[in-house]
Design a protein around this motif. Structure first.
Motif, PDB file in Angstrom:
ATOM      1  N   ALA A   8     -81.014 -45.051  88.807  1.00  0.00           N
ATOM      2  CA  ALA A   8     -81.038 -44.961  87.351  1.00  0.00           C
ATOM      3  C   ALA A   8     -82.288 -45.629  86.788  1.00  0.00           C
ATOM      4  O   ALA A   8     -82.970 -45.079  85.917  1.00  0.00           O
ATOM      5  N   LEU A   9     -82.602 -46.804  87.294  1.00  0.00           N
ATOM      6  CA  LEU A   9     -83.780 -47.518  86.794  1.00  0.00           C
ATOM      7  C   LEU A   9     -85.071 -46.773  87.126  1.00  0.00           C
ATOM      8  O   LEU A   9     -85.986 -46.697  86.292  1.00  0.00           O
TER       9      LEU A   9
ATOM     10  N   THR B 239     -88.115 -53.309  87.083  1.00  0.00           N
ATOM     11  CA  THR B 239     -88.764 -53.097  88.375  1.00  0.00           C
ATOM     12  C   THR B 239     -88.140 -53.972  89.453  1.00  0.00           C
ATOM     13  O   THR B 239     -87.834 -53.509  90.559  1.00  0.00           O
ATOM     14  N   ASP B 240     -87.939 -55.251  89.135  1.00  0.00           N
ATOM     15  CA  ASP B 240     -87.400 -56.179  90.128  1.00  0.00           C
ATOM     16  C   ASP B 240     -85.944 -55.876  90.454  1.00  0.00           C
ATOM     17  O   ASP B 240     -85.514 -56.048  91.599  1.00  0.00           O
TER      18      ASP B 240
ATOM     19  N   PRO C  90     -83.247 -55.883  97.395  1.00  0.00           N
ATOM     20  CA  PRO C  90     -82.550 -55.333  98.577  1.00  0.00           C
ATOM     21  C   PRO C  90     -81.044 -55.184  98.374  1.00  0.00           C
ATOM     22  O   PRO C  90     -80.458 -54.197  98.843  1.00  0.00           O
ATOM     23  N   LEU C  91     -80.389 -56.127  97.719  1.00  0.00           N
ATOM     24  CA  LEU C  91     -78.943 -56.031  97.534  1.00  0.00           C
ATOM     25  C   LEU C  91     -78.567 -54.952  96.530  1.00  0.00           C
ATOM     26  O   LEU C  91     -77.508 -54.330  96.650  1.00  0.00           O
ATOM     27  N   VAL C  92     -79.423 -54.721  95.558  1.00  0.00           N
ATOM     28  CA  VAL C  92     -79.171 -53.625  94.614  1.00  0.00           C
ATOM     29  C   VAL C  92     -79.341 -52.294  95.332  1.00  0.00           C
ATOM     30  O   VAL C  92     -78.510 -51.381  95.203  1.00  0.00           O
TER      31      VAL C  92
ATOM     32  N   ALA D  13     -89.899 -54.183  80.759  1.00  0.00           N
ATOM     33  CA  ALA D  13     -88.531 -54.080  80.231  1.00  0.00           C
ATOM     34  C   ALA D  13     -87.585 -55.001  81.002  1.00  0.00           C
ATOM     35  O   ALA D  13     -87.654 -55.107  82.221  1.00  0.00           O
ATOM     36  N   THR D  14     -86.701 -55.654  80.267  1.00  0.00           N
ATOM     37  CA  THR D  14     -85.770 -56.598  80.866  1.00  0.00           C
ATOM     38  C   THR D  14     -84.362 -56.015  80.933  1.00  0.00           C
ATOM     39  O   THR D  14     -84.032 -55.053  80.239  1.00  0.00           O
ATOM     40  N   THR D  15     -83.527 -56.645  81.736  1.00  0.00           N
ATOM     41  CA  THR D  15     -82.147 -56.191  81.882  1.00  0.00           C
ATOM     42  C   THR D  15     -81.392 -56.294  80.558  1.00  0.00           C
ATOM     43  O   THR D  15     -80.713 -55.350  80.137  1.00  0.00           O
TER      44      THR D  15
END
Length: 336
Positions: A94-95, A76-77, A82-84, A107-109
């Motif tokens: 995609a997320l 989520t984050d 903003p930069l993403v 869920a984590t990266t």
């Protein structure tokens, strides 16, 4: 009830030491994949090392305009940053196309990159599966294969990788930062996941005990646009039949100057479309070019009886995705 030991790691070093010392140990972060597999009997670690409290939750800008996303940052984050959103819209899209909001919050990266296949035979412990139990056979071959691979498969496994995020990161030339007993290393994401070969039980090149601590994205080329398109059986909470992450840069005259493309839903790993990229770079941004690029990439596809439709679906999806990147506002062209 499956008994297991629990250890809460206070440092990265403690976590790596604990898992490296036990071949039956596993890392636990968000747990959205591992816990499900423990319930199903697919996974049975006897030691869980909790890394959810480690300080791995930052997104920072790198010199030169790249971005470092630490492994504990939630999906989520990442999607909302903003930069993403401005530099890597393909990653945000995609997320947002994967799972529910509740799951994205957990869920984590790092965990997303380590998702295991959703092949129904892998998740059914009553059926033979080389990925779950090497040497037992592949029940999917000759079985239900609608979601299965048409590129890079082997006689031992035809499952596909389920992540949306990983496909976008593969197209964006991400690097995976990994810490192990021997220190820190970086692995290009395109090399991080494995094709099945004769060892489909190994999803990645990670050695036991190595821990993902971050993913680093290079700055996008000047003027490049990126997006992500996912084709699935229903509008939400479904895995991709075919997905495409693409980034194009082109001159005002219409010549393509840079191209990065990856497929999801077609292979055991996010499939970087090198043949398509070669056809695109230096060519005019036209429908004919996009079609030729898709056909070049899919020339070696080997569909199974039951998923041969994926070849044409992948071709159409790639052409439509590339076309959207030449239109005035590509963020409005691809619907979730």
């Amino acid at each position: 009830m499956i008994p297991f030991e629990y250890f809460r790691a206070d440092t990265i070093e403690d976590a790596v030491t604990a898992v490296s010392a036990r071949p039956d140990a596993a890392y636990l972060a968000g747990g959205t994949n591992l816990v499900d597999h423990m319930k199903l009997g697919v996974a049975g670690p006897t030691l869980l090392v909790d890394i959810g409290h480690l300080a791995l939750d930052r997104i920072t800008e790198l010199p030169g305009g790249g971005l470092r996303i630490e492994a504990g940052v939630s999906n989520t984050d990442v999607a909302a940053h903003p930069l993403v959103r401005t530099r890597y819209p393909a990653l945000t899209r995609a997320l947002l196309s994967g799972a529910s909001g509740q799951l994205r919050n957990l869920a984590t990266t790092g965990g997303n990159l380590l998702q295991r296949t959703r092949c129904v035979y892998f998740q059914d412990i009553t059926t033979p599966c080389n990925k779950r139990e090497p040497g037992s056979g592949c029940s999917a071959i000759g079985g239900y294969v609608r979601y299965h691979a048409i590129l890079g498969a082997s006689e031992h496994c035809v499952a596909v990788h389920p992540s949306d995020m990983a496909v976008a990161m593969a197209a964006l030339d991400a690097q995976v930062v990994v810490v192990g007993a021997d220190g820190e290393t970086r692995i290009p994401l395109v090399d991080f996941h494995r094709l099945p070969g004769d060892r489909p039980d190994r999803d990645t090149v990670l050695e036991h005990g190595q821990l993902i601590t971050a993913v680093e994205l290079p700055a996008p080329p000047d003027g490049a646009r990126s997006t992500y398109r996912k084709v699935r059986d229903r509008a939400s909470y479904a895995f991709a039949l075919v997905s495409v992450a693409a980034e194009l840069g082109y001159l005002d005259a219409g010549e393509i100057t840079s191209a990065r493309v990856a497929f999801g839903g077609l292979a055991h790993k996010p499939w970087r479309a090198r043949a398509a990229e070669s056809r695109l770079i230096g060519s005019p941004a036209t429908e004919e070019t996009f079609t030729a690029a898709a056909e070049a990439e899919l020339a070696d596809a080997q569909p199974l009886a039951g998923n041969d439709f994926k070849v044409e679906l992948a071709r159409r999806t790639l052409v439509a995705t590339l076309r959207s990147l030449t239109e005035p506002d590509p963020t409005e062209q691809v619907r979730e």
